[in-house]
Motif scaffolding. Structure first.
Motif, short mmCIF file in Angstrom:
data_model
loop_
_atom_site.label_atom_id
_atom_site.label_comp_id
_atom_site.label_asym_id
_atom_site.label_seq_id
_atom_site.Cartn_x
_atom_site.Cartn_y
_atom_site.Cartn_z
N ARG A 284 0.86 -1.21 0.07
CA ARG A 284 0.05 0.07 -0.12
C ARG A 284 1.00 1.23 -0.09
O ARG A 284 0.46 2.29 -0.79
CB ARG A 284 -0.89 -0.23 1.29
CG ARG A 284 -2.04 -0.99 0.93
CD ARG A 284 -2.75 -1.26 2.38
NE ARG A 284 -3.22 -0.04 2.86
CZ ARG A 284 -3.93 -0.17 4.34
NH1 ARG A 284 -4.06 -1.25 4.81
NH2 ARG A 284 -4.35 0.88 4.59
N MET A 285 1.99 1.06 0.65
CA MET A 285 2.69 2.58 1.11
C MET A 285 3.90 2.58 0.02
O MET A 285 4.32 1.67 -0.51
CB MET A 285 3.22 2.54 2.41
CG MET A 285 2.17 2.70 3.54
SD MET A 285 2.98 2.94 5.13
CE MET A 285 3.20 0.86 5.30
N HIS A 286 4.39 3.87 -0.30
CA HIS A 286 5.32 3.96 -0.81
C HIS A 286 6.76 3.76 -0.02
O HIS A 286 6.51 3.58 1.37
CB HIS A 286 5.71 5.62 -1.10
CG HIS A 286 6.84 5.70 -1.87
ND1 HIS A 286 8.24 6.13 -1.45
CD2 HIS A 286 7.02 6.43 -2.98
CE1 HIS A 286 9.14 6.12 -2.11
NE2 HIS A 286 8.52 6.42 -3.24
N PRO A 287 7.71 2.85 -0.70
CA PRO A 287 8.83 2.62 0.36
C PRO A 287 9.38 3.24 1.37
O PRO A 287 9.88 2.62 2.19
CB PRO A 287 9.88 1.89 -0.86
CG PRO A 287 8.87 1.41 -2.14
CD PRO A 287 7.83 2.63 -1.98
N LEU A 288 9.53 4.78 1.10
CA LEU A 288 10.04 5.39 2.06
C LEU A 288 9.09 5.73 3.32
O LEU A 288 9.65 5.72 4.38
CB LEU A 288 10.21 6.96 1.58
CG LEU A 288 11.28 7.13 0.70
CD1 LEU A 288 11.50 8.42 -0.06
CD2 LEU A 288 12.83 6.92 1.47
#
Length: 148
Positions: free
Chosen positions: A52-56
């Protein structure tokens, strides 16, 4: 489901149960069903890839809550910040140092700060306004405080 089996799906590292009653807290209801199962020795099956999230963003969760075990299935190119986002990165930290107003939240189990909350709301309004161009659904606000 097989008879006598239960499957729980969720994440014990997420928000705790909301217990508004002191009586409920004393009865142990402030401890989630997942936490109780783990404490009783139930071996969990942990999914370690997040999509779901950006890797950062996921890097913080992985380090802070999952001992670095969380991996990414999300392609950074598919998680770009909205147009005219005020940072090259898909996350934005708002420096609220020096802002007064922190106090205990009702119930005393967290803190809240209306001044900080207004500062964040102002940033979201700018990002979602004409100058920012982002849709409200493109913006997420995360606070480490339940009361906030």
């Amino acid at each position: 489901l097989a008879r006598g089996r239960v499957v729980l799906v969720g994440d014990p590292q997420q928000l705790p149960p909301t217990t508004l009653s002191e009586e409920a807290r004393r009865a142990g209801l402030a401890v989630s069903l997942f936490e109780r199962a783990l404490a009783a020795g139930v071996a969990p099956v942990v999914l370690t890839t997040q999509y779901r999230m950006h890797p950062l963003l996921a890097a913080f969760s992985s380090a802070a809550f999952y001992r670095g075990a969380l991996t990414n299935g999300a392609d950074p190119a598919s998680r770009l910040p909205p147009p005219r986002w005020p940072s090259r990165r898909p996350l934005l930290f708002v420096d609220a140092a020096g802002r007064r107003g922190e106090r205990a939240a009702p119930g005393g189990v967290s803190v809240l700060n209306h001044t900080e909350a207004r500062a964040v709301a102002d940033v979201v309004a700018r990002v979602c306004g004409r100058e920012g161009g982002a849709a409200p659904s493109d913006v997420g606000v995360v606070s480490p405080y339940l009361g906030q």
